[in-house]
Design a protein around this motif. Structure first.
Motif, PDB file in Angstrom:
ATOM      1  N   GLY A 713      19.606  41.816  92.186  1.00  0.00           N
ATOM      2  CA  GLY A 713      19.851  42.672  93.343  1.00  0.00           C
ATOM      3  C   GLY A 713      20.438  44.012  92.948  1.00  0.00           C
ATOM      4  N   VAL A 714      21.330  44.005  91.960  1.00  0.00           N
ATOM      5  CA  VAL A 714      21.893  45.266  91.461  1.00  0.00           C
ATOM      6  C   VAL A 714      20.782  46.158  90.909  1.00  0.00           C
ATOM      7  N   GLU A 715      19.901  45.564  90.115  1.00  0.00           N
ATOM      8  CA  GLU A 715      18.831  46.358  89.514  1.00  0.00           C
ATOM      9  C   GLU A 715      17.887  46.893  90.580  1.00  0.00           C
ATOM     10  N   ASN A 716      17.657  46.130  91.645  1.00  0.00           N
ATOM     11  CA  ASN A 716      16.820  46.648  92.727  1.00  0.00           C
ATOM     12  C   ASN A 716      17.502  47.804  93.441  1.00  0.00           C
ATOM     13  N   MET A 717      18.831  47.705  93.622  1.00  0.00           N
ATOM     14  CA  MET A 717      19.550  48.806  94.255  1.00  0.00           C
ATOM     15  C   MET A 717      19.554  50.043  93.370  1.00  0.00           C
ATOM     16  N   ARG A 718      19.460  49.840  92.076  1.00  0.00           N
ATOM     17  CA  ARG A 718      19.352  50.962  91.139  1.00  0.00           C
ATOM     18  C   ARG A 718      17.906  51.417  90.968  1.00  0.00           C
ATOM     19  N   ASP A 719      17.007  50.792  91.756  1.00  0.00           N
ATOM     20  CA  ASP A 719      15.583  51.106  91.700  1.00  0.00           C
ATOM     21  C   ASP A 719      15.005  50.827  90.318  1.00  0.00           C
ATOM     22  N   ARG A 720      15.355  49.666  89.779  1.00  0.00           N
ATOM     23  CA  ARG A 720      14.822  49.216  88.498  1.00  0.00           C
ATOM     24  C   ARG A 720      14.168  47.834  88.700  1.00  0.00           C
ATOM     25  N   PRO A 721      13.074  47.775  89.426  1.00  0.00           N
ATOM     26  CA  PRO A 721      12.479  46.469  89.751  1.00  0.00           C
ATOM     27  C   PRO A 721      12.014  45.687  88.531  1.00  0.00           C
ATOM     28  N   SER A 722      11.584  46.372  87.480  1.00  0.00           N
ATOM     29  CA  SER A 722      11.131  45.646  86.287  1.00  0.00           C
ATOM     30  C   SER A 722      12.291  44.894  85.643  1.00  0.00           C
ATOM     31  N   ASP A 723      13.484  45.533  85.585  1.00  0.00           N
ATOM     32  CA  ASP A 723      14.666  44.852  85.053  1.00  0.00           C
ATOM     33  C   ASP A 723      15.073  43.696  85.967  1.00  0.00           C
ATOM     34  N   ALA A 724      14.944  43.919  87.283  1.00  0.00           N
ATOM     35  CA  ALA A 724      15.283  42.855  88.237  1.00  0.00           C
ATOM     36  C   ALA A 724      14.405  41.630  88.013  1.00  0.00           C
ATOM     37  N   LEU A 725      13.130  41.835  87.732  1.00  0.00           N
ATOM     38  CA  LEU A 725      12.224  40.711  87.524  1.00  0.00           C
ATOM     39  C   LEU A 725      12.641  39.853  86.341  1.00  0.00           C
ATOM     40  N   ARG A 726      13.183  40.478  85.296  1.00  0.00           N
ATOM     41  CA  ARG A 726      13.603  39.694  84.122  1.00  0.00           C
ATOM     42  C   ARG A 726      14.732  38.737  84.490  1.00  0.00           C
ATOM     43  N   PHE A 727      15.684  39.215  85.285  1.00  0.00           N
ATOM     44  CA  PHE A 727      16.765  38.326  85.727  1.00  0.00           C
ATOM     45  C   PHE A 727      16.216  37.215  86.631  1.00  0.00           C
ATOM     46  N   LEU A 728      15.270  37.558  87.498  1.00  0.00           N
ATOM     47  CA  LEU A 728      14.721  36.564  88.415  1.00  0.00           C
ATOM     48  C   LEU A 728      13.880  35.527  87.685  1.00  0.00           C
ATOM     49  N   ASP A 729      13.196  35.940  86.630  1.00  0.00           N
ATOM     50  CA  ASP A 729      12.443  34.971  85.830  1.00  0.00           C
ATOM     51  C   ASP A 729      13.385  33.926  85.228  1.00  0.00           C
ATOM     52  N   GLU A 730      14.557  34.391  84.758  1.00  0.00           N
ATOM     53  CA  GLU A 730      15.550  33.448  84.204  1.00  0.00           C
ATOM     54  C   GLU A 730      16.043  32.500  85.298  1.00  0.00           C
ATOM     55  N   ALA A 731      16.309  33.052  86.479  1.00  0.00           N
ATOM     56  CA  ALA A 731      16.831  32.224  87.575  1.00  0.00           C
ATOM     57  C   ALA A 731      15.822  31.161  87.982  1.00  0.00           C
ATOM     58  N   ILE A 732      14.556  31.537  88.127  1.00  0.00           N
ATOM     59  CA  ILE A 732      13.532  30.587  88.565  1.00  0.00           C
ATOM     60  C   ILE A 732      13.230  29.568  87.483  1.00  0.00           C
ATOM     61  N   ALA A 733      13.387  29.963  86.216  1.00  0.00           N
ATOM     62  CA  ALA A 733      13.212  28.995  85.127  1.00  0.00           C
ATOM     63  C   ALA A 733      14.268  27.907  85.209  1.00  0.00           C
ATOM     64  N   LEU A 734      15.477  28.247  85.682  1.00  0.00           N
ATOM     65  CA  LEU A 734      16.553  27.268  85.836  1.00  0.00           C
ATOM     66  C   LEU A 734      16.396  26.452  87.114  1.00  0.00           C
ATOM     67  N   ASP A 735      15.905  27.089  88.176  1.00  0.00           N
ATOM     68  CA  ASP A 735      15.764  26.414  89.470  1.00  0.00           C
ATOM     69  C   ASP A 735      14.533  26.973  90.171  1.00  0.00           C
ATOM     70  N   ALA A 736      13.421  26.294  89.979  1.00  0.00           N
ATOM     71  CA  ALA A 736      12.147  26.801  90.493  1.00  0.00           C
ATOM     72  C   ALA A 736      12.092  26.809  92.013  1.00  0.00           C
ATOM     73  N   GLU A 737      12.978  26.051  92.682  1.00  0.00           N
ATOM     74  CA  GLU A 737      12.950  25.972  94.141  1.00  0.00           C
ATOM     75  C   GLU A 737      14.042  26.810  94.788  1.00  0.00           C
ATOM     76  N   ASN A 738      14.686  27.662  94.045  1.00  0.00           N
ATOM     77  CA  ASN A 738      15.780  28.452  94.613  1.00  0.00           C
ATOM     78  C   ASN A 738      15.238  29.531  95.542  1.00  0.00           C
ATOM     79  N   GLY A 739      15.500  29.365  96.831  1.00  0.00           N
ATOM     80  CA  GLY A 739      14.945  30.276  97.819  1.00  0.00           C
ATOM     81  C   GLY A 739      15.461  31.697  97.694  1.00  0.00           C
ATOM     82  N   TYR A 740      16.735  31.839  97.316  1.00  0.00           N
ATOM     83  CA  TYR A 740      17.300  33.189  97.209  1.00  0.00           C
ATOM     84  C   TYR A 740      16.649  33.968  96.066  1.00  0.00           C
TER      85      TYR A 740
END
Length: 986
Positions: A713-740
């Motif tokens: 979310g921080v990276e999206n607020m900084r308008d860095r969506p590519s960096d945000a995706l890297r964090f989200l890939d890690e999150a979904i790898a840990l919990d594939a059903e995490n809605g947030y």
């Protein structure tokens, strides 16, 4: 390094202690032990104990030793494997999840000179004289191993227990070898001691409970200390090792102080004069430990006798309690059929209790057995039994310092070795190995099932407290602890049975210390939890004060009463919130009543604030929280609640400040840091958010899904969506059903302009977060823009409409009650309903449950407007339901005239509909039109048997109708409207 079980020199070679000049192995100038028992003593049976006598077979058994070691490790690891799946229970939530010293190895080292419980409430910290820096270090290692998950901590506990089993095996071999005179017999006997030590049910608490890791830790260090101390009589180089190990054991648990008298007793049991230089070296760690504690606690008493609580015992009871505890420990050791965590202290023994008598008999028998064994020159047998008593001696000296449950299995950890040594040394004196082999096979085998099954109580919090209530059903402390556990479970699951179970336990906590009436009340377990709680509540509230008396056999502190009262208030607050028409007066009255008993209790201020928040009284809530903060500036809970209120008011800067203070008070609380990061994001303080999130990610080895999502979310607020995706890939790898994570991923793809991925991400978020308005709103908005083109088939168009319609309706139902979203969605939904009265009516019913009367009326009006689309066979029945429901909603909205018209339309639509007749007659009656109400009420009474009213409500509804009709008959044709209105509450 000298092999701890290497055989002494063979006959004919110089033996230790044989030199007339004195041997360094016996101490300077100290002669060796005599070859036989002292003069005047009766000779021991069969085989004399002579520690200087070489092994009769003149050899060693390294292969057997290796085989036995492997077997011991496999049996122990296999037996305790189920415990690895256990979760955090009881003190784990404090010591593991909150204590700053256990969050990392670095934190443990920095906090080395801090009290064990310093992070808790200040008044509580001063009452606990615990300093266990090495235990904090072990917990920090467990966190590092498992990334904060329970498995890492359990692995550390199991590995320490395995190490202790090995040390017990080697110590037993050292102590038994001079008495058994055979390498094979020695190794087998030592193996039996270690096996009994490994599998005894009393060890379950120490191995399977994360917070009890100090027991296998100090036990292992103590056993290794004694190994080195024993070896030091053969080689002086082992003394420094013994001193260091002893010093470490003292920093793991205070109970380790028993190693010093054990060393002296071991010298006496081995019939050798104590090497005073060695003994003085062993005293040094105790002196250093005392000095360190005086610094830690800033007191000359070094916190040693600080109490966890005052049992309020008489002088005689102080004596009998110690007898009861000593006997209880002996019984737990030699007859361990009921392992338990909670065995409460009774200030006065309950009527008919034989605990003191049985304890006295057990203690007398143990002392007599030890004395006779010593007199008969079976000193190692006596040493084992005396070791057991010495290990629990600190608890017997200061039971109030051991906690509310001094008779706990964990205090026996090292004592089990003594018991095993006692039994094995006694049986090993026989002419053959048959008794030893029989015991060695049968005793551990009989204990395996008990030990295996006992681990289940540590599987999770509810299992732990379920077992606790079974063990101590009349303990106020246990009962409110169980109440809190079930209340937490309700908060997670929203299972109302959990809520009522919680209330039952809180009420039992209040009842336990008091005898109501003749004391004959019995909790009927055949009833539902709700009914059981109601019966108990009625007993407590309805029993006059003169018919209540304290139960002197039950110990309850004022804190126990406070916690039970706080639980009672919290439960009633939850019950009120679950009601469609919440009545928050009762919990508020309870809290005000408790305030009279505890006028300065900050926890009550926090509870009052929670009630005021539920009532929407934010100013009063903030005032109560201000009181809580002034009374207990070291408590974080008040700051957290204040932040929640400020966030609701939109003051995210204020919320961030309150959360920063909470984090300062509980720096180890990662959940608080995440809340602070969220508030910082909402207030635009991105650097603050990043700093907190990086701390959490570092502590958890980047395994905190929420931290990763917020970081994205921080990276999206900084308008860095590519960096945000890297964090989200890690999150979904840990919990594939995490809605947030999927919701944030949808925002990210929207920034990247990838419409298909945006839709897919929000669709996944809707599946995982069925109650999240934002996910459904965004998904609906996106799907509206994906209308099929002109060439689409009817099937494609219908599928698209179905998806969009469902998404719009779900977002509409979840929309905030204030704001423009609900009206905008309402306009979007109507065309998709295509004039279906069924869908309009169903939507209205959903909104009725949410207390959205205005929106419900809108859709009921649409259903009535579209009534011609109902099939003729169903039209009248459906329409009358719509009219009756609309009439009820008009009443709630304060529009009685509109309600009257709606009820009349219902009667016109179906004259034989009970609900329409009853509602119309009731409203007319309340308005004073008694004569006009009469035929409708009479018709309602005629239709009553077919009305389908719930059984529990039938009596009340029928009674209301009959009273109305009786009143109309008695008043005649007309009645004063005020009189009629006065009965409106029947």
């Amino acid at each position: 390094m000298v092999d701890p079980t290497a055989s002494p020199p063979t006959p004919g070679s110089p033996t230790p202690g044989s030199s007339t000049q004195g041997s360094p192995l016996q101490g300077s100038g100290t002669p060796g032990p005599p070859p036989g028992p002292p003069a005047g003593r009766r000779s021991s049976a069969r085989i004399p104990e002579d520690p200087a006598d070489p092994l009769k077979d003149g050899g060693d058994a390294p292969a057997l030793r290796l085989v036995l070691t492997v077997l011991l490790m496999l049996i122990t690891a296999g037996l305790f494997t189920p415990g690895l799946e256990g979760s955090f229970v009881y003190d784990d939530r404090e010591l593991v999840q909150r204590a700053p010293a256990t969050q990392s190895v670095g934190d443990a080292l920095e906090s080395w000179m801090d009290p064990y419980w310093e992070f808790g409430a200040k008044d509580s910290a001063t009452q606990r004289g615990l300093w266990r820096p090495l235990t904090s270090f072990a917990l920090a290692v467990g966190r590092a191993v498992g990334g904060g998950r329970p498995l890492g901590y359990h692995l550390v506990s199991l590995l320490l227990h395995l190490a202790a089993v090995w040390a017990a095996f080697r110590l037993a071999a050292l102590l038994l070898r001079p008495r058994l005179h055979s390498a094979v017999r020695t190794e087998c006997a030592a193996g039996f001691v270690a096996l009994l030590f490994a599998v005894h049910p009393a060890q379950v608490e120490a191995v399977s409970w994360i917070s009890a890791v100090n027991d296998p830790l100090w036990g292992f260090l103590a056993l290794l200390t004694m190994v080195c101390y024993e070896l030091s009589y053969r080689k002086r180089a082992f003394i420094p090792a013994a001193v260091i190990l002893f010093a470490l054991a003292l920093q793991a648990k205070e109970q380790a102080v028993v190693v010093l008298p054990l060393a002296l007793l071991l010298d006496l049991a081995s019939r050798r004069r104590p090497g005073w230089a060695r003994f003085a070296a062993m005293v040094a760690p105790v002196v250093a430990w005392y000095v360190a504690r005086t610094i830690v606690f800033d007191s000359a008493d070094a916190g040693i006798f600080r109490k966890h609580g005052d049992f309020g015992l008489t002088a005689m009871r102080e004596i009998t309690l110690r007898v009861e505890l000593a006997g209880g420990f002996l019984i737990q050791t030699f007859w361990p059929v009921e392992p338990a965590v909670f065995r409460p202290v009774h200030p006065v023994p309950p009527e008919g209790s034989t605990a003191v008598l049985v304890g006295g008999i057990a203690l007398a028998a143990a002392l007599a057995t030890a004395g006779l064994s010593w007199w008969a020159d079976r000193r190692m047998t006596a040493f084992g039994l005396l070791m057991l008593l010495l290990v629990v001696a600190p608890v017997l000296v200061a039971p109030a310092s051991a906690g509310l449950y001094p008779l706990s299995d964990r205090y026996l950890y090292l004592g089990i070795f003594g018991a095993g040594l006692f039994l094995t040394a006694w049986l090993g004196q026989a002419a053959t190995m048959l008794p030893l082999l029989t015991f060695g096979m049968l005793a551990p085998g009989a204990l395996l099932a008990i030990t295996y099954n006992a681990q289940s109580r540590f599987s999770d919090e509810l299992a732990f407290w379920y077992a606790a209530v079974e063990q101590a059903p009349n303990s106020p402390n246990v009962r409110w602890g169980a109440g809190r556990a079930y209340l937490d479970a309700f908060e997670r699951t929203n299972d109302q049975n959990m809520l009522w179970t919680s209330y039952l336990h809180y009420l039992h906590s209040l009842k336990a210390v008091t005898i109501y009436g003749d004391g004959s009340f019995v909790d009927d377990t055949s009833l539902s939890m709700r009914d059981r709680a109601a019966r108990l509540e009625q007993l407590i509230l309805a029993t006059p004060p003169e018919e209540r008396r304290l139960d002197p056999s039950v110990f309850a502190s004022m804190d126990d009463r406070l916690q039970a009262t706080l639980g009672q208030i919290a439960i009633n607050l939850r019950i009120a919130e679950l009601s469609t028409k919440a009545d928050l007066d009762y919990p508020l009255d309870l809290a005000k009543g408790a305030r009279e008993i505890w006028p300065d209790e900050p926890a009550l201020d926090t509870m009052l604030a929670e009630i005021h928040v539920a009532r929407g009284e934010y100013a009063e809530a903030k005032e109560a929280l201000g009181q809580a903060i002034r009374r207990a500036p070291g408590g974080a809970a008040a700051y957290v609640m204040l932040a929640d209120i400020l966030g609701r008011e939109g003051d995210w800067n204020g919320a961030r400040g309150a959360l920063q203070r909470a984090v300062e008070l509980e720096p180890a609380n990662d959940d608080l840091r995440l809340e602070l990061a969220f508030a910082a994001l909402e207030s635009g303080q991105l650097d603050v958010a990043v700093a907190e999130l990086d701390v959490v990610l570092g502590r958890t080895n980047r395994r905190s899904v929420r931290a990763l999502v917020l970081r994205a979310g921080v990276e999206n607020m900084r308008d860095r969506p590519s960096d945000a995706l890297r964090f989200l890939d890690e999150a979904i790898a840990l919990d594939a059903e995490n809605g947030y994570a999927h919701k944030e991923r949808g925002r990210t793809f929207a920034k990247l302009g990838d419409v298909d991925s945006t839709i897919a991400s929000f669709a996944k978020a809707c599946e995982s977060l069925p109650d999240d308005f934002e996910s459904h709103y965004n998904f609906a908005a996106l799907m509206l823009g994906q209308a099929p083109g002109d060439g689409a088939t009817e099937a494609d168009l219908a599928a698209w409409e179905r998806v969009v319609s469902d998404a719009l309706v779900r977002a509409y139902v979840l929309s905030p009650k204030t704001g423009d979203e609900q009206l905008l969605l309402q306009q979007r939904i109507e065309p998709f309903l295509r004039g279906s009265p069924d869908r309009a009516f169903q939507l209205a019913m959903v909104l009725v449950k949410q207390d959205r009367e205005v929106l419900s009326l809108y859709w009921l009006q649409r259903a009535i407007e579209w009534r011609d689309r109902w099939p003729p066979a169903d039209r009248a029945e459906n329409l009358v339901e719509a009219f009756v429901t609309a009439g009820r909603l008009y009443l709630v909205a304060g529009q009685p005239d509109a309600a009257l018209d709606s009820f009349r339309n219902g009667v016109l639509t179906n004259p034989n509909h009970f609900g329409a007749r009853f509602e119309l007659g009731e409203l007319l009656y309340v308005q004073g039109a008694l004569q006009e109400a009469k035929p409708h009420l009479e018709k309602a009474l005629e239709l009553f048997s077919e009305a389908g009213i719930a059984p529990e409500m039938q009596g009340a509804v029928r009674g209301t109708i009959e009273r109305r009709l009786e009143r109309i008959e008695s008043e005649g044709a007309t009645a004063p409207s005020g009189a009629a209105k006065g009965e409106g509450g029947d």
